[in-house]
Enzyme design. Structure first.
Site, short mmCIF file in Angstrom:
data_model
loop_
_atom_site.label_atom_id
_atom_site.label_comp_id
_atom_site.label_asym_id
_atom_site.label_seq_id
_atom_site.Cartn_x
_atom_site.Cartn_y
_atom_site.Cartn_z
N SER A 58 -6.60 -5.39 1.25
CA SER A 58 -6.22 -3.98 1.33
C SER A 58 -7.38 -2.99 1.39
O SER A 58 -7.14 -1.80 1.53
CB SER A 58 -5.31 -3.61 0.15
N LYS A 99 -7.46 -0.44 4.20
CA LYS A 99 -6.89 0.91 4.17
C LYS A 99 -7.95 2.00 4.16
O LYS A 99 -7.66 3.16 4.47
CB LYS A 99 -5.97 1.04 2.95
N SER A 130 -1.89 1.45 -2.84
CA SER A 130 -2.12 0.40 -1.85
C SER A 130 -0.83 0.01 -1.14
O SER A 130 -0.50 -1.17 -1.03
CB SER A 130 -2.76 -0.83 -2.51
#
Length: 427
Positions: free
Chosen positions: A107, A110, A268
């Protein structure tokens, strides 16, 4: 109004509240202890300046910090660790290990999505979902806009504007391409990590909840249509196209982009990340699919001077096991955001979870020196742990960092990464 003005206005407001609170305590203290007699304040002579190590600037010894980080990077719990740490004041790369060699980022992907969004889109942009009259009398069509943050209250409002209807269709043509991306596991829908990417969802397609990693719907767009149908008395629900030039009967707007980016970063949220990626694609004239979104994201970053060499993106959330990012790029984005030249990116720093305080770092750093001082985007997949953010050292110097650990067990690697960031804090 640009978001930077809004952001600094909010920051100033928070600061003012804090100052006002301190002032209030001072007034109460004065009222309570005004008659108290006391001796003069104890005075201490100014000490001699402390000895500054050779090569250190203003008491900052980056050479010593680099040596300690090199020692910590050898922890077997980190498996294969690639990373980079930068002094945001001088621009010096303090420590690095294979920073140009890409690893599975989870993640931390991102960060790229957030950066491209802030650089390409208006931070106060909102998505507008409309309900229009259908071709058949008594029918209405929801024209989806990519808003995956719809709420029950918004559906209530749409229903009130529409009144009664016999049939509710939903038009999802604003997006294209597969609903599940390459490298995704369909089991993650029931696991609560993602939903089929359709351009209208209630609370990110969560079932029975408004937040968190709870099971997600397999039919998010139809769920929105059904929710409206239940309120307007419609017996028929399905997918359909909005007639060209149809009368708009009702509309609702999303939160501004900057708030959506912050929610995506703090928690997230994979669904939010994919939706924002498609927003970038549409703005640049690309196909509104996962492929168009990742292409647009990398284009934006490259156009703003970031080296995207070695990057492979199958999605904008980091859920795909096919993604690869060199940690140097993560660090470069965060370093830029922390400098005078990075004003457009600076809101990303405020959106990062706070160690021991918010989002995905809320339950970490509880007994570590980095608590409250580390702000970072996390990343977790099987065998992968990531941490990328900024930390204010005890010296007052701010450092950016990007750390990717592959071939490692999640919990031991996570603890080692937190220790690594805390050590920067102690420098």
């Amino acid at each position: 109004m640009r978001f930077k003005k809004l952001w600094w206005g909010v920051t100033a407001g928070v600061t003012a509240v804090a100052v006002a609170a301190v002032a209030g305590v001072g007034v109460l203290t004065q009222q309570r202890y005004a008659d108290l007699e006391h001796a003069p304040a104890y005075a201490v002579e100014r000490p001699e300046p402390k000895i500054v190590p050779a090569g250190a600037e203003d008491g900052v010894d980056n050479a010593a910090l680099a040596a300690e980080l090199t020692r910590l990077a050898a922890d077997p719990a980190l498996g294969t660790l690639h990373g980079q740490v930068t002094d945001t004041v001088t621009g010096e790369v303090v420590w690095s290990e294979s920073p140009d060699e890409p690893l599975l980022p989870a993640s931390s992907t991102k960060i790229l999505t957030a950066a491209a969004a802030m650089l390409e889109l208006d931070p106060v942009h909102r998505l507008t979902t409309e309900v229009v009259a259908g071709d058949v009398p008594g029918s209405v069509v929801i024209r989806a806009s990519g808003d995956v943050w719809l709420t029950e209250e918004q559906i209530d409002d749409l229903a009130e504007q529409v009144g009664q209807a016999d049939t509710v269709f939903i038009d999802t043509s604003v997006w294209s391409g597969p609903a599940l991306m390459e490298g995704w596991d369909a089991a993650d829908i029931d696991g609560g990590y993602v939903a089929p990417m359709e351009p209208a969802m209630l609370h990110g397609a969560r079932i029975g909840a408004t937040e968190g990693d709870v099971p997600r719907s397999h039919t998010p767009a139809l769920d929105v249509a059904q929710a409206l149908a239940d309120r307007v008395g419609a017996d028929t629900v399905g997918e359909g196209s909005a007639p060209p030039g149809a009368e708009v009967l009702a509309s609702t707007e999303s939160e501004v982009l900057a708030e959506r980016v912050e929610d995506m970063m703090v928690w997230s949220d994979n669904v939010m990340a994919e939706a924002i990626g498609r927003e970038i694609a549409i703005h640049r004239g690309h196909e509104p699919s996962a492929e168009g979104a990742t292409t647009a994201t990398l284009e934006v970053l490259a156009e703003h001077g970031f080296d995207t060499t070695g990057v492979t993106l199958n999605d904008n959330s980091g859920l795909s096991t096919g993604n690869r990012i060199p940690p140097r790029l993560l660090d470069d984005i965060l370093h830029t955001a922390a400098t005078a030249e990075g004003e457009e990116l600076r809101p990303i720093l405020a959106a990062l979870p706070v160690a021991g305080g918010t989002g995905t770092l809320m339950d970490r750093y509880q007994d570590m020196s980095g608590r409250g001082w580390v702000r970072a985007k996390t990343g977790t997949l099987t065998g992968t742990s990531a941490l990328a953010g900024v930390v204010t050292a005890d010296s007052g110097r701010v450092y950016s960092f990007g750390l990717l650990s592959n071939d490692s067990a999640i919990l031991p690697a996570r603890a080692a990464l937190d220790n690594f960031a805390s050590t920067i804090r102690e420098s």
